[in-house]
Design a protein around this motif. Structure first.
Motif, PDB file in Angstrom:
ATOM      1  N   VAL A  58       0.798  -1.073  -0.143  1.00  0.00           N
ATOM      2  CA  VAL A  58      -0.115   0.023   0.243  1.00  0.00           C
ATOM      3  C   VAL A  58       0.915   1.212   0.107  1.00  0.00           C
ATOM      4  O   VAL A  58       1.843   1.439   0.931  1.00  0.00           O
ATOM      5  N   ARG A  60       0.866   5.353  -0.438  1.00  0.00           N
ATOM      6  CA  ARG A  60       0.028   6.602  -0.329  1.00  0.00           C
ATOM      7  C   ARG A  60       0.848   7.785  -0.590  1.00  0.00           C
ATOM      8  O   ARG A  60       1.993   8.014  -0.357  1.00  0.00           O
ATOM      9  N   GLU A 107      -4.152   6.601  -3.212  1.00  0.00           N
ATOM     10  CA  GLU A 107      -3.530   5.304  -2.511  1.00  0.00           C
ATOM     11  C   GLU A 107      -3.285   4.040  -3.519  1.00  0.00           C
ATOM     12  O   GLU A 107      -4.419   4.047  -4.311  1.00  0.00           O
TER      13      GLU A 107
END
Length: 154
Positions: A58, A60, A107
Motif C-alpha cells: 500500500v 500513499r 492510494e
C-alpha cells in the motif's frame, strides 16, 4: 520488500514528490514455505528457496498534483518491467481523494510475491536444515547445451 521499495523509488523519481509526502507499508502478508533446492550458485554454495512472501503493498501519495492517467501508466509500466511474472496476482487498485482544485491523495494497492532465497553461509543468521544461511538473490546457471543423453530426437 524489494518490490515495494523499487516501486516507491520509481514513483519518487517520476513524480518529483518529496519523500515526506509518500507513505508505504505491507499489508495482509502470508508466508508460504517451499524449501525448494535451487542448486549451487556460481561459487558452489548451496541455495534454497525457503519460501515465498505474498503481500499487499500500500503506497500513499499525499498532495499529488500530477496527471492521473500518467500516474496509472507509470505504475503499470514499472510492473511490466520490474515484475513481469504476475500470474495469479490481483491487479493494482487506486483510490483517489480530491483535496482541492490542484492536488489529490492517491492510494495504490498492489499485490506482490517475493521469493525468499537463502545461500549457505557459516556466519549467516538463518538456521535451516542444520546449517547457517544468509539472504541472497538467486544465482541460477542456465544450461546452454545438453550432452550424454540417450534416446531418439522427436
Amino acid at each position: 520488500m524489494r518490490k515495494i521499495r523499487g516501486l516507491i523509488d520509481h514513483l519518487l523519481a517520476v513524480t518529483g514528490l518529496p519523500r515526506e509526502q509518500v507513505e508505504a507499508f505491507a499489508d495482509k502478508g502470508a508466508l508460504m514455505p517451499t524449501g525448494r533446492d535451487l542448486g549451487p550458485d556460481g561459487q558452489g554454495r548451496a541455495q534454497v528457496e525457503a519460501g515465498v512472501w505474498k503481500y499487499d503493498a500500500v503506497i500513499r501519495l499525499q498532495r499529488y498534483a500530477g496527471d492521473g492517467p500518467t500516474l496509472m501508466a507509470v505504475v503499470l509500466g514499472w510492473l511490466a518491467d520490474a515484475d513481469p511474472d504476475r500470474d495469479g496476482l490481483v491487479d493494482p487498485e487506486l483510490d483517489v481523494a480530491i483535496n482541492d482544485a490542484h492536488t489529490c491523495d492517491v492510494e495504490i494497492a498492489c499485490e506482490f510475491e517475493e521469493r525468499l532465497v537463502i545461500r549457505e553461509d557459516p556466519q549467516g543468521p538463518v538456521a535451516f536444515d542444520g546449517r547457517h544461511w544468509s539472504m541472497a538473490l538467486p544465482d541460477i546457471s542456465v544450461a546452454d547445451a545438453v550432452s550424454g543423453m540417450r534416446g531418439q530426437r522427436g
